[in-house]
Design an enzyme around this catalytic site. Structure first.
Site, PDB file in Angstrom:
ATOM      1  N   ASP A 103       1.647  -9.517   0.627  1.00 21.37           N
ATOM      2  CA  ASP A 103       0.742  -8.482   1.147  1.00 21.37           C
ATOM      3  C   ASP A 103      -0.334  -8.138   0.131  1.00 21.37           C
ATOM      4  O   ASP A 103      -1.490  -7.902   0.503  1.00 21.37           O
ATOM      5  CB  ASP A 103       1.519  -7.221   1.552  1.00 21.37           C
ATOM      6  CG  ASP A 103       0.571  -6.169   2.117  1.00 21.37           C
ATOM      7  OD1 ASP A 103      -0.062  -6.451   3.155  1.00 21.37           O
ATOM      8  OD2 ASP A 103       0.419  -5.103   1.503  1.00 21.37           O
ATOM      9  N   ARG A 125      -8.257  -9.634   2.845  1.00 21.60           N
ATOM     10  CA  ARG A 125      -8.737  -8.960   4.072  1.00 21.60           C
ATOM     11  C   ARG A 125      -9.844  -7.973   3.744  1.00 21.60           C
ATOM     12  O   ARG A 125     -10.815  -7.830   4.486  1.00 21.60           O
ATOM     13  CB  ARG A 125      -7.576  -8.234   4.758  1.00 21.60           C
ATOM     14  CG  ARG A 125      -6.616  -9.172   5.446  1.00 21.60           C
ATOM     15  CD  ARG A 125      -5.330  -8.448   5.807  1.00 21.60           C
ATOM     16  NE  ARG A 125      -5.564  -7.328   6.692  1.00 21.60           N
ATOM     17  CZ  ARG A 125      -4.774  -6.250   6.745  1.00 21.60           C
ATOM     18  NH1 ARG A 125      -3.710  -6.149   5.982  1.00 21.60           N
ATOM     19  NH2 ARG A 125      -5.067  -5.266   7.565  1.00 21.60           N
ATOM     20  N   SER A 171       1.405  -5.937   7.556  1.00 23.46           N
ATOM     21  CA  SER A 171       1.214  -5.431   6.192  1.00 23.46           C
ATOM     22  C   SER A 171       2.096  -4.194   5.962  1.00 23.46           C
ATOM     23  O   SER A 171       2.847  -4.108   4.979  1.00 23.46           O
ATOM     24  CB  SER A 171      -0.272  -5.100   6.004  1.00 23.46           C
ATOM     25  OG  SER A 171      -0.479  -4.297   4.880  1.00 23.46           O
ATOM     26  N   LYS A 181       6.237  -3.986   3.986  1.00 21.01           N
ATOM     27  CA  LYS A 181       6.557  -3.112   2.844  1.00 21.01           C
ATOM     28  C   LYS A 181       7.705  -2.164   3.198  1.00 21.01           C
ATOM     29  O   LYS A 181       8.568  -1.868   2.374  1.00 21.01           O
ATOM     30  CB  LYS A 181       5.302  -2.324   2.427  1.00 21.01           C
ATOM     31  CG  LYS A 181       4.281  -3.238   1.734  1.00 21.01           C
ATOM     32  CD  LYS A 181       3.003  -2.536   1.372  1.00 21.01           C
ATOM     33  CE  LYS A 181       2.131  -2.295   2.558  1.00 21.01           C
ATOM     34  NZ  LYS A 181       0.699  -2.277   2.348  1.00 21.01           N
TER      35      LYS A 181
HETATM   36  N1  URA Z   1      -2.117   0.236   5.143  1.00 18.96           N
HETATM   37  C1  URA Z   1      -1.482  -0.900   4.760  1.00 18.96           C
HETATM   38  O1  URA Z   1      -0.540  -0.871   3.979  1.00 18.96           O
HETATM   39  N2  URA Z   1      -1.898  -2.064   5.261  1.00 18.96           N
HETATM   40  C2  URA Z   1      -2.941  -2.159   6.133  1.00 18.96           C
HETATM   41  O2  URA Z   1      -3.256  -3.251   6.560  1.00 18.96           O
HETATM   42  C3  URA Z   1      -3.591  -0.965   6.517  1.00 18.96           C
HETATM   43  C4  URA Z   1      -3.160   0.230   6.014  1.00 18.96           C
END
Ligand code: URA
Length: 440
Positions: free
Chosen positions: A161, A168, A183, A187
């Site tokens: 990520d 991104r 994403s 996490k």
């Molecule tokens: N927060 C994140 O952790 N990832 C994203 O893609 C957008 C907001």
């Protein structure tokens, strides 16, 4: 399998197999797939989307790209909360201690500010002495003793990520539902809690500006969490107006403390109580309405505040800053922003408020920027309020008077003043569970 063939496949809207996703994520994390090929894939995903199976596969492969935290050393049910990002969003500082004071463990890994949005780790580090990087064994010990600890993510959690997000950010592919869902959920899954409450923000200060997109994102994330064996639900909450009145790290901690004393702004208190209620619900403490009343009681009797003070002390911070908020040092300079005409506040561009706070030093414009913890904004007037020409609508705080010129222009531009009183805004628009979408 060549990365070229996978890009070709996605470009034509075909689904990627799990094995293809696995190799792609492993190859990219290991540096074997170059950024330019992954950037092409991200853009293909942006335009062609992904089906549910692909998104779940992508999330699980991303989660497994680094350390997966095993929280079994912490007794009882562990519930996490995640907000998709906002301005003035200090909910974790209120909800975490409230829920922990009611016997649900909160072993939280939080992030720093991103763009115009703030981050819990930055806010907590504004408390003198507070440590957010602590060894795992001590983290578990604190959660077992006080019910809650909040730390930064360890260096090797979800490296896929970290690399994908950076790419991104510079290839205009942030606002894609499959990419945001994978994403965030990678996490959350790697962080190990049994239950996950998602606070999906919608409005001018959120990544999802539109309500239907927010619901689609919430459904996707709840589905991923459920398939991964976690209990999961989402609330869709308003971020068309900053939450509470304080924007800026130390100012937000003080507002969270006021809220835990039952004296916080109404909007912040209400959103916190409902999010806390859903964390308690996922932990099996009862139906959401009953859990709301439990959370309200923990706020009124001071047990949430006591738990916050205990957590601050356990993590090396000075609890006096929580118990006696007059200890906080004020910023060296302040500047009043005044209304230029009579009328009702009909709109606040929340993203612009966040940007104004970054200009004052409360957030970072570049990764390496240091923060001024005492900088920020106090909003004296908010959506729906009537103001007279010359009334103070906000006060800016910063380390130098030179900061105020641009920041006050930015903040003033965020306010629209009209002659008609606007419609009252909802704070919570709906709830998404694995079984249903309920619109309030
Ligand atoms: N927060 C994140 O952790 N990832 C994203 O893609 C957008 C907001």
């Amino acid at each position: 399998m060549r990365m070229y063939d996978l890009i070709e496949k996605k470009k034509h809207g075909e689904s990627l197999e799990r094995e293809e996703i696995r190799r792609m994520i492993r190859g990219f994390t290991a540096g074997e797939i170059p950024d330019y090929q992954m950037a092409a894939m991200l853009m293909a995903i942006y335009f062609k989307g992904m089906d549910e199976e692909e998104i779940t596969g992508l999330t699980l492969e991303m989660a497994a790209s680094g350390d997966m935290v095993d929280l079994s050393g912490i007794e009882g049910i562990k519930v996490d909360k995640h907000s998709t990002g906002g301005v003035g969003d200090k909910t974790t500082l209120v909800i975490g201690p409230l829920v922990a004071s009611l016997g649900v463990k909160v072993a939280k890994m939080s992030g720093r500010g991103l763009g115009h949005t703030g981050g819990t780790i930055d806010k907590l580090e504004s408390i003198p002495g507070f440590q957010t990087a602590i060894p795992k064994e001590r983290f578990f010990e604190i959660v077992n003793q006080t019910g809650i600890a909040v730390v930064g993510q360890s260096g090797n959690m979800v490296p896929a990520d970290k690399k994908l997000y950076a790419l991104r950010d510079v290839t205009a592919t942030v606002d894609s539902i499959p990419l945001i869902a994978s994403s965030i959920m990678s996490k959350k899954l790697a962080a190990g809690s049994d239950g996950i409450v998602l606070d999906v923000k919608t409005g001018s200060g959120a990544f999802m500006k539109d309500m239907e997109d927010a619901i689609a994102l919430a459904k996707e994330m709840v589905s991923i969490g459920t398939k991964a064996g976690r209990s999961c639900c989402a609330l869709i909450t308003d971020m068309d107006v900053p939450l509470g009145r304080a924007i800026g790290n130390a100012m937000e901690v003080r507002e969270a403390v006021e809220t835990l004393k039952g004296r916080g702004p109404e909007d912040l208190t209400e959103v916190c109580l409902w999010l806390a209620a859903h964390m308690l619900y996922l932990a099996g403490k009862g139906e959401p309405d009953a859990c709301y009343h439990m959370a309200q009681k923990a706020l009124e009797d001071g047990s949430g505040l006591k738990t916050l003070a205990a957590m601050v002390e356990a993590q090396g911070g000075d609890p006096a800053y929580v118990l006696e908020p007059e200890r906080w040092e004020r910023a060296a300079f302040s500047c009043e922003v005044k209304a230029m005409k009579d009328g009702f506040i009909t709109r606040i561009d929340t993203e612009a408020c966040g940007i104004a706070s970054v200009m004052l030093g409360a957030g970072r414009s570049r990764k390496e920027d240091s923060l001024d913890y005492s900088a920020g904004i106090c909003l004296h007037k908010k959506y729906g309020d009537f103001v007279k020409d010359g009334d103070v609508i906000a006060v800016l705080y910063g380390a130098g008077e030179n900061l105020f010129d641009n920041a006050s222009k930015k903040l003033l531009s965020a306010y629209t003043i009209g002659s008609e009183a606007p419609e009252k805004k909802q704070l919570i628009y709906g709830r998404v569970t694995k079984d249903e979408v309920v619109r309030f």
